[in-house]
Design an enzyme around this catalytic site. Structure first.
Site, PDB file in Angstrom:
ATOM      1  N   ARG A   1       1.295  -1.417  -0.450  1.00  0.00           N
ATOM      2  CA  ARG A   1       0.133   0.182  -0.249  1.00  0.00           C
ATOM      3  C   ARG A   1       1.005   1.366   0.067  1.00  0.00           C
ATOM      4  O   ARG A   1       0.804   2.399  -0.547  1.00  0.00           O
ATOM      5  CB  ARG A   1      -1.012  -0.115   1.557  1.00  0.00           C
ATOM      6  CG  ARG A   1      -2.070  -1.098   1.417  1.00  0.00           C
ATOM      7  CD  ARG A   1      -2.668  -0.837   2.316  1.00  0.00           C
ATOM      8  NE  ARG A   1      -3.921  -1.994   1.668  1.00  0.00           N
ATOM      9  CZ  ARG A   1      -5.420  -1.626   2.392  1.00  0.00           C
ATOM     10  NH1 ARG A   1      -5.308  -1.727   3.844  1.00  0.00           N
ATOM     11  NH2 ARG A   1      -6.393  -3.000   2.231  1.00  0.00           N
TER      12      ARG A   1
ATOM     13  N   TYR B   1      -6.050  -0.887  -6.894  1.00  0.00           N
ATOM     14  CA  TYR B   1      -6.274  -1.873  -5.986  1.00  0.00           C
ATOM     15  C   TYR B   1      -4.946  -1.717  -4.545  1.00  0.00           C
ATOM     16  O   TYR B   1      -4.364  -0.780  -4.480  1.00  0.00           O
ATOM     17  CB  TYR B   1      -4.725  -2.604  -7.385  1.00  0.00           C
ATOM     18  CG  TYR B   1      -4.201  -2.026  -7.921  1.00  0.00           C
ATOM     19  CD1 TYR B   1      -2.724  -1.444  -7.013  1.00  0.00           C
ATOM     20  CD2 TYR B   1      -2.829  -2.675  -9.341  1.00  0.00           C
ATOM     21  CE1 TYR B   1      -1.760  -0.086  -7.878  1.00  0.00           C
ATOM     22  CE2 TYR B   1      -1.717  -2.266  -9.625  1.00  0.00           C
ATOM     23  CZ  TYR B   1      -1.550  -1.079  -8.737  1.00  0.00           C
ATOM     24  OH  TYR B   1       0.243  -0.639  -9.418  1.00  0.00           O
ATOM     25  N   GLU B   2      -4.895  -2.367  -4.146  1.00  0.00           N
ATOM     26  CA  GLU B   2      -4.089  -2.590  -3.117  1.00  0.00           C
ATOM     27  C   GLU B   2      -5.024  -1.858  -1.706  1.00  0.00           C
ATOM     28  O   GLU B   2      -4.942  -1.622  -1.161  1.00  0.00           O
ATOM     29  CB  GLU B   2      -2.677  -2.499  -2.736  1.00  0.00           C
ATOM     30  CG  GLU B   2      -1.943  -2.847  -4.024  1.00  0.00           C
ATOM     31  CD  GLU B   2      -1.379  -4.357  -3.748  1.00  0.00           C
ATOM     32  OE1 GLU B   2      -1.642  -4.942  -2.335  1.00  0.00           O
ATOM     33  OE2 GLU B   2      -0.492  -4.762  -4.373  1.00  0.00           O
ATOM     34  N   GLY B   3      -6.481  -2.347  -2.274  1.00  0.00           N
ATOM     35  CA  GLY B   3      -7.464  -1.348  -1.654  1.00  0.00           C
ATOM     36  C   GLY B   3      -8.220  -0.313  -2.239  1.00  0.00           C
ATOM     37  O   GLY B   3      -7.319   0.533  -1.852  1.00  0.00           O
TER      38      GLY B   3
END
Lengths: 601, 601
Positions: B297, B438-440
């Site tokens: 992140r 992406y990655e949350g």
């Protein structure tokens, strides 16, 4: 998924906000009352859903193609366009004497919105043809009107606007295309035009290019531009098609979006000269082109609303269908449709509020245009036309900027699936991105708003609008629901603050345009957005009053309108204060937006 | 055009804002002072400009391709990646005992930024490998570390993270992939994972997949997930590669951007079972995966800064080169480079201010991480680690949201040319759009910010940051330049207001999380953006103090810093008030952002 036109919402904006009944009382619009409007919109909704919308993805996957000077539209486009013209849709707004339906712009505008929501690439062709028709009707000779306009209105032929050259984009003073008299009153055109939307294609029998070019000895700059008709096929005296003219497509662009819309490089006169016919007087070409541009600018603003609505519909459908995550308030242990999650709901509500606000403003503008053209009293016409002209750059600039935002939120609602092209959300983002650029970037719109639309009349028109906002604010305040309604209170507070910000910025623009033009123009886009937000918020305030008073006639529709208005008040209107600060801040000795020198970048 | 790393600007942020000297005083970082930093950054700048950046367009035009289970990277990628690993770049931040360079995250971060600015698609592979290395170092057994980590650090092998499944995106409770014990302490893995970046490719000899799966009888939800190593090729006892494991790529996605980065659908166990090795304890997989996710992140936040800087550089170059239009102040009759036009300058300054602010914040976060890991005093470590963890969702969410904005402004600066793919500006817009997903997604980051990072400690960490902002505000106020500097005054005023907004929102979150969680989470993304803006503005205030005091050492650099800080104050910080209003507004009986019911959408 397909596109379902929001007919009920459109009719609400037309009747309750844009005063369709007043428009229908204008001479020549006697048959354009609510019943006609509903019938036209219903038919347009069916046609666009069934015929046009299904081709939207195909146009993206299988763009218009170029080979040996020939442009072939996406498979299916030619047939769909043929149904469009056979249905008379090109002629909705145009005069009956040339074969159109002669309906108000207020009724034509939702039709344009639907077509663009269904398929932005395809719809761009008729949007440009509309502009060509308007320009010829106002500036063309009687013979030119008779020769070209009926075929454009019927859709047998299409129209284009040819302004841009490699060295002349926003700056038309740099146009070099030449027009040489050939003795019979006509001209040979020589030059290269780029970024010509639908500049070559196989959907129509002829293409009527309207071209800016310079006569020999013409003044430099924009005051030396004349306007010419350059048809793809020369038109014989009897109206039949003659020789292929010397205007040829040499390539089309590879673009981020609207891929089905061929963006042509056109070469004029490489084989001896393209026959051109002058429109109106010499050296007044830009003025005539502005007729076309203003029509097209309003149309592009409607494109922004259209793609925003399509993106919204797609995102709502996905959010209702996709199951993921539990309730943050613990009300459910089972996974939920993501529309239940507060942030997804906020995104959808924001998309909806931005779109509805822009739609209301555009429809109101269309009604001003109708009154500005048709009212029996010249001073009433002038007043309404002036408001329309103030609103055109706002509708164009604000609706297209928000289209980027709404389409991007649409991708975000889809999460990772939004990034996969097959989902379709990304196409809206790519398609939308041209709208704040073509027909004049947002900065060009903002220059127009500052220069021609605010400074020229000393802010008279915008002050009329501010006074109208004050009336609406008073109506909110005096309404019996004010005390009990959070929506009333929020809208009154935020619209009031926004109105103050807009008034302050207008004063700032009027005060400093001479002593610090760089600071004023550094704030021009912020002024445009501020105007868009406040004027849309004003429409929501008006809608809130109607929805509250008529609530019991249709509770689910009007309650949604109240909720959307409340969302606009809390999520969008507070930006007004920030925009005011950015504009006034730019004036702090120019050290804000403008402090960096060239080398420092 | 290529990419020129802003080494001087990076070193400024590292030294003056992130306190590189303090980091270099930590145990084990003795060789990581300013001279080393400069040397590493200079070398990274050369390598990325010469080797990596030239492949960026190629990756877009000629994406990774899939055929018969084999993924072939864009031509040139394999060779460039080989130079990357041979240069030791994968190991910059990783421990020397496993072959890394053991440098601080503060020095590794600009290296990651450069690689990503040069080529986002290619850089994503090492970003994920970094995450895999961190997860194995913390959660892996000694044998696992020895077997996998040196090869990952050397870059001979790469790493992936396998979380998502078709029904389980943001909601990992829905993961269904199974792990069945096979008697030797290991497992057979069965299931389908999607959206696996660089999940299959030909750039490295092996791929170490870290996979979330469920053991038989595991609890439902996220507490029943375990983490497994599933190598593409089984690794023999002697470290050599053995049999091809039963994990196969069945397709890759057709995406809006980062097209050179293959996004794989991986099928585990279709031919009897993929051998998997459990990492750490059963049912603690999500916890371990979070180690990887948190590293990734932060890395994705840096990707946002990287693509924003690349878009900025391209826009500046175009704006200096493109000649169009006259001066609005009448100072020149000849056409000017468009960088002279106020609105273009405002756009460029905004792009620059957003990017520099986010960079400063990310580098400061990296230094907190270094101190959090290496300081000799456990309580100092804990304090800094807590600040780092607060900043991770802010860096990830805010840097990626602004990357969309900056890349879109980059297109706008180019006008019509920005919409033509060959120009390159549109690629940045398309590439950037994944970063806030992406990655949350930003909403997931915002949930983390509200839940784990604000509610869990009662706002303790953010209140520490607010107190530090107050110290900086006091320093501005007390500085001898305050009276004479518009930048000081603007920043003091706007940062002060922003700090109040942030404090109010934190109070709001703490007060209403229990009684109205839906309203709090409807405002969570606005809270994240508000934190990003105020904390970046704080870095600009600190930079302004340094730039003013050191001005005579390097006037052109420091004057630009002052101007950029002033721009941030007037153009960005005023948004804080609007965001506060949007959050608090959402609480008005939930009728703002949340008033619409499901059916009303």
């Amino acid at each position: 998924m397909s596109y379902i036109a929001p007919v009920k919402e459109m009719l609400f904006a037309m009747q309750e906000l844009a005063d369709l009944e007043r428009v229908a009382a204008l001479p020549g619009f006697e048959d354009a009352g609510p019943d006609s409007a509903q019938a036209v919109l219903d038919e347009a909704a069916r046609f666009n859903a069934n015929v046009i919308a299904p081709l939207n993805v195909e146009g993206d996957v299988n763009p218009s193609s170029f080979k040996d000077g020939i442009v072939t539209a996406t498979p299916g486009f030619k047939e769909a366009f043929s149904q469009f013209v056979n249905g008379g849709w090109q002629g909705v707004v145009h005069p009956a004497e040339y074969g159109g339906q002669g309906l108000p712009k207020l009724i034509a505008t939702p039709c344009v919105e639907m077509l663009n929501a269904a398929n932005l690439s395809l719809a761009l062709c008729p949007v440009l043809t509309d502009g060509a028709i308007e320009a010829l009707l106002i500036a063309g000779s009687q013979a030119q009107k008779e020769r070209y306009v009926p075929k454009l209105i019927s859709g047998e032929w299409t129209g284009t606007m040819n302004l841009t050259e490699p060295q002349a984009g926003s700056d038309l003073a740099l146009v070099r295309t030449r027009a040489e008299p050939i003795g019979d009153g006509n001209y040979h055109i020589f030059g290269t035009k780029i970024f010509i939307s639908w500049g070559e294609h196989d959907m129509a029998g002829n293409i009527v290019h309207l071209v800016l070019a310079r006569l020999p000895g013409a003044p430099e700059g924009v005051k030396g531009l004349s306007l010419f008709i350059v048809p793809k096929f020369v038109v014989n005296e009897d109206g039949s098609l003659g020789a292929r003219n010397d205007v040829h497509c040499v390539s089309i662009e590879h673009k981020l979006g609207i891929k089905a819309s061929p963006t042509a490089v056109l070469q004029f006169g490489d084989h001896g000269g393209a026959i051109g016919y002058r429109v109106g007087e010499a050296n007044r070409g830009l003025e005539y082109m502005f007729i076309m541009m203003n029509a097209a600018r309003f149309g592009v603003g409607v494109q922004g609303i259209a793609v925003a609505d399509r993106a919204y519909q797609r995102a709502v459908a996905y959010a209702k269908d996709r199951v993921q995550g539990r309730a943050v308030d613990g009300s459910s242990k089972a996974p939920l449709s993501i529309i239940k999650h507060p942030d997804v709901r906020r995104m959808l509500a924001t998309m909806r509020a931005l779109t509805e606000g822009a739609r209301a403003l555009a429809y109101v503008a269309a009604a001003h245009s109708d009154i500005g053209h048709r009212h029996t009293d010249a001073s009433v016409r002038a007043d309404h036309q002036a408001i329309y002209e103030y609103l055109v750059p706002v509708v164009k600039g604000w609706s297209t900027e928000l289209a980027n935002e709404v389409a991007s939120l649409g991708v975000q609602v889809h999460g990772g699936m939004g990034y996969i092209e097959e989902t379709g959300a990304a196409q809206h983002l790519r398609d939308a991105r041209i709208l704040a650029i073509y027909e004049g970037t947002t900065a060009i719109q903002a220059n127009d708003l500052v220069g021609r639309k605010t400074l020229r009349d000393g802010g008279a028109v915008v002050k009329v609008l501010l006074a109208k906002i004050d009336e609406t604010l008073a109506a909110l305040w005096e309404h019996k629901s004010y005390e009990s309604s959070a929506a009333f209170q929020a809208l009154h507070k935020r619209l009031g603050a926004g109105r103050e910000s807009l008034a302050n910025v207008v004063d700032y623009v009027l005060t400093h345009a001479k002593d610090d033009p760089n600071a004023v123009f550094a704030g021009s886009v912020a002024y445009l957005k501020l105007a868009g937000i406040v004027l849309s918020g004003w429409q929501f305030a008006r809608a809130l009053l109607v929805a509250t008073d008529k609530r019991n006639d249709d509770p689910s529709f009007y309650d949604a309108k109240v909720a959307t208005a409340h969302c606009f008040a809390t999520q969008i209107l507070p930006l007004a204060t920030a925009l005011e600060a950015a504009i006034v801040g730019a004036h702090d000795g120019n050290e804000g937006a403008l402090a960096l020198t060239d080398d420092q970048f």
